[in-house]
Design a protein around this motif. Structure first.
Motif, short mmCIF file in Angstrom:
data_model
loop_
_atom_site.label_atom_id
_atom_site.label_comp_id
_atom_site.label_asym_id
_atom_site.label_seq_id
_atom_site.Cartn_x
_atom_site.Cartn_y
_atom_site.Cartn_z
N SER A 6 6.69 0.71 -3.75
CA SER A 6 6.64 -0.34 -2.99
C SER A 6 5.22 -0.51 -2.52
CB SER A 6 7.84 -0.58 -2.08
OG SER A 6 7.76 0.41 -0.95
N PRO A 7 4.77 -1.82 -1.96
CA PRO A 7 3.22 -1.69 -1.29
C PRO A 7 3.53 -1.11 -0.08
CG PRO A 7 4.11 -4.00 -2.07
CD PRO A 7 5.11 -2.99 -2.33
N ARG A 8 4.60 -1.03 0.60
CA ARG A 8 4.63 -0.11 1.88
C ARG A 8 4.51 1.13 1.81
NH1 ARG A 8 9.47 -0.52 6.66
NH2 ARG A 8 8.55 0.93 7.96
N ARG A 9 5.33 2.08 0.62
CA ARG A 9 5.15 3.32 0.42
C ARG A 9 3.47 3.54 -0.17
NH1 ARG A 9 10.85 4.63 -1.95
NH2 ARG A 9 11.98 4.76 -0.14
N ARG A 11 0.81 1.96 0.69
CA ARG A 11 0.05 2.09 1.66
C ARG A 11 -0.03 3.44 2.44
NH1 ARG A 11 1.82 -2.28 5.34
NH2 ARG A 11 2.34 -2.77 3.39
N TRP A 12 1.30 4.18 2.63
CA TRP A 12 1.27 5.58 3.19
C TRP A 12 0.59 6.33 2.50
CZ3 TRP A 12 2.07 6.59 8.10
CH2 TRP A 12 2.59 5.78 8.94
#
Length: 58
Positions: A6-9, A11-12
C-alpha cells in the motif's frame, strides 16, 4: 517496478531504506570499519537509492 505494498507501507519502506543507507554511508565515511568501509559505503548507496525505481501498487 510495481511492488505489492500500500502507499502507506511503501512510504515507511522508503524512509527506512533512506535512513539505513545514510547510516551506512556515514559509517563508511568515518572509516570506522577499516578495510570494509568502501564496501559498506557502496551498500549504503544501493540500499538508500534502491526504492527510487519502485512504485507502490495502487
Amino acid at each position: 517496478m510495481q511492488v505489492p505494498l500500500s502507499p502507506r507501507r511503501f512510504r515507511w519502506l522508503d524512509r527506512l531504506s533512506k535512513v539505513v543507507g545514510l547510516t551506512l554511508l556515514a559509517v563508511a565515511l568515518e572509516g570506522v570499519l577499516g578495510d570494509w568501509s568502501l564496501l559498506v559505503g557502496i551498500v549504503g548507496l544501493v540500499v538508500g537509492g534502491g526504492t527510487i525505481f519502485l512504485d507502490p501498487a495502487e
